[in-house]
Design an enzyme around this catalytic site. Structure first.
Site, mmCIF file in Angstrom:
data_model
loop_
_atom_site.group_PDB
_atom_site.id
_atom_site.type_symbol
_atom_site.label_atom_id
_atom_site.label_comp_id
_atom_site.label_asym_id
_atom_site.label_seq_id
_atom_site.Cartn_x
_atom_site.Cartn_y
_atom_site.Cartn_z
ATOM 1 N N ASP A 1 41.735 -10.950 -56.157
ATOM 2 C CA ASP A 1 41.575 -9.557 -55.583
ATOM 3 C C ASP A 1 42.683 -8.787 -55.337
ATOM 4 O OD1 ASP A 1 42.040 -11.552 -53.500
ATOM 5 O OD2 ASP A 1 40.039 -11.732 -52.755
ATOM 6 N N HIS B 1 33.123 -16.081 -47.174
ATOM 7 C CA HIS B 1 33.787 -15.404 -48.486
ATOM 8 C C HIS B 1 34.585 -16.230 -49.538
ATOM 9 C CE1 HIS B 1 37.232 -12.797 -46.520
ATOM 10 N NE2 HIS B 1 37.649 -14.046 -47.243
ATOM 11 N N GLU C 1 31.742 -10.974 -50.036
ATOM 12 C CA GLU C 1 31.330 -10.972 -48.548
ATOM 13 C C GLU C 1 29.874 -11.541 -48.589
ATOM 14 O OE1 GLU C 1 33.451 -10.771 -46.560
ATOM 15 O OE2 GLU C 1 34.771 -9.078 -46.466
HETATM 16 C C1 F6R Z 1 42.719 -14.257 -51.014
HETATM 17 C C2 F6R Z 1 41.111 -14.354 -50.820
HETATM 18 C C3 F6R Z 1 40.455 -14.547 -49.619
HETATM 19 C C4 F6R Z 1 41.198 -15.658 -48.878
HETATM 20 C C5 F6R Z 1 40.335 -15.930 -47.609
HETATM 21 C C6 F6R Z 1 41.080 -17.059 -46.589
HETATM 22 O O1 F6R Z 1 43.110 -13.886 -52.326
HETATM 23 O O2 F6R Z 1 40.403 -14.057 -51.841
HETATM 24 O O3 F6R Z 1 39.104 -15.223 -49.939
HETATM 25 O O4 F6R Z 1 41.223 -16.692 -49.525
HETATM 26 O O5 F6R Z 1 40.114 -14.617 -46.761
HETATM 27 O O6 F6R Z 1 42.223 -16.322 -46.406
HETATM 28 P P1 F6R Z 1 43.524 -17.134 -45.400
HETATM 29 O O7 F6R Z 1 43.930 -18.068 -46.340
HETATM 30 O O8 F6R Z 1 44.462 -16.186 -44.899
HETATM 31 O O9 F6R Z 1 42.924 -17.713 -44.204
#
Ligand code: F6R
Length: 244
Positions: free
Chosen positions: A67, A137, A142
Site C-alpha cells: 500500500d 486490517h 479496513e
Molecule cells: C503496512 C500495512 C498495514 C500494517 C498494519 C500494522 O504496509 O499494510 O496493514 O501492516 O497497520 O502496522 P504496524 O506494524 O505499524 O503495527
C-alpha cells in the site's frame, strides 16, 4: 494455517527474514510482497545485515508493496516509498525499477488499476509479508472490505488514523485520510502468505484471525481460505489463543 509462536519480536523478525531469504535463494525470479509499518522494521534490518555479511543477491528480485498513502510525494519521509528506500532498497543490490509501490499521486483510481495489472503481469507473488492492524486490517483493507476486492483506493478508518498518528508527530490531522492498497483478493492470489505480529495490542486481531468465522468485520479472517498461510507472532500477540 500454520502458527509459529516466538518468544519475542526479535525472533518473529528473524524467522520471517529467513523465509524471505529462502524464497530469494530458491526462485530464479522471486516476486516478494512487502509491508511497511513498525512490525517489519527489524526484519528489514536483518535482511540488510545479511546482504552485508553474506551478499545474498537481490538482483533478480521483484517487489510489490501492499500500500501507499494518497497525496504524499515519494520523498516525503512518511511515504511508504521513502520508508522502503531507507529501510531496505538502498542498502541492497536490488534494481530500483523492479521495486513497485502504488502511486499515491495523480489519478488514484487509475493508479490502483495500473498497480493490479502490474502485479498480474509479474505475479503471482511468491511470498507476501503482512502485518495486521489492531482492527484486523491487512494491507489497508479496513473492516467491511469485500473479500473479492482488487487493488483500490480506501478511506482509512478512524482506528487506523489514530494508530498511525505516531508516525506523524502524534498529530491525527497530518495522517492522510486515503490510501491505495492491494485488495484482499490480490493478497490471496499470492502463493505463500506470512503474517507477522508482536505485542499485546495485536492479541485481539490475532484471536479473530484464528478463531472467528470469516467475516468482513475482521478482514484478516479472509486468510483462513488460503492454504499456505504462516502466522509468526510473539507470545503477547498470541496471548488470547488457547494453548492447543
Ligand atoms: C503496512 C500495512 C498495514 C500494517 C498494519 C500494522 O504496509 O499494510 O496493514 O501492516 O497497520 O502496522 P504496524 O506494524 O505499524 O503495527
Amino acid at each position: 494455517m500454520q502458527i509459529i509462536i516466538c518468544k519475542n519480536g526479535e525472533e518473529v523478525a528473524k524467522k520471517t527474514a529467513n523465509l524471505i531469504l529462502k524464497t530469494i535463494k530458491t526462485n530464479k525470479n522471486p516476486v516478494l510482497g512487502l509491508a511497511t509499518g513498525s512490525t517489519p522494521l527489524l526484519m528489514y534490518k536483518l535482511l540488510v545485515e545479511d546482504f552485508q555479511q553474506n551478499c545474498t543477491s537481490w538482483a533478480n528480485v521483484i517487489t510489490f508493496n501492499l500500500d501507499e498513502y494518497c497525496g504524499l510525494s515519494s520523498n516525503n519521509e512518511q511515504s511508504y516509498r521513502y520508508y522502503m528506500n531507507e529501510n531496505l532498497f538502498k542498502h541492497i543490490n536490488i534494481d530500483f525499477s523492479q521495486t513497485y509501490l502504488p502511486n499515491g499521486n495523480g489519478n488514484f483510481k487509475l493508479n490502483a488499476e495500473v498497480y493490479e495489472n502490474q502485479i498480474i503481469n509479474f505475479g503471482p507473488i511468491d511470498l507476501q509479508i503482512l502485518g495486521i492492524g489492531t482492527n484486523g486490517h491487512i494491507g489497508f483493507n479496513e473492516p467491511g472490505t469485500d473479500f473479492n476486492s482488487l487493488t483500490h483506493v480506501v478511506n482509512l478508518n478512524e482506528q487506523t488514523i489514530k494508530d498511525n498518528a505516531r508516525f506523524f508527530n502524534n498529530d491525527i490531522s497530518q495522517v492522510p485520510k486515503q490510501a491505495i492498497t492491494m485488495g484482499i483478493k490480490t493478497i490471496l492470489n499470492s502463493k505463500v502468505i506470512v503474517l507477522m505480529a508482536s505485542g499485546i495490542n495485536k492479541a485481539e486481531a490475532i484471536y479473530h484471525l484464528v478463531n472467528t468465522k470469516p467475516t468482513t468485520q475482521w478482514p484478516c479472517t479472509a486468510l483462513q481460505s488460503h492454504d499456505q498461510v504462516i502466522i509468526i507472532i510473539d507470545k503477547d500477540a498470541a496471548s488470547l489463543l488457547k494453548k492447543s
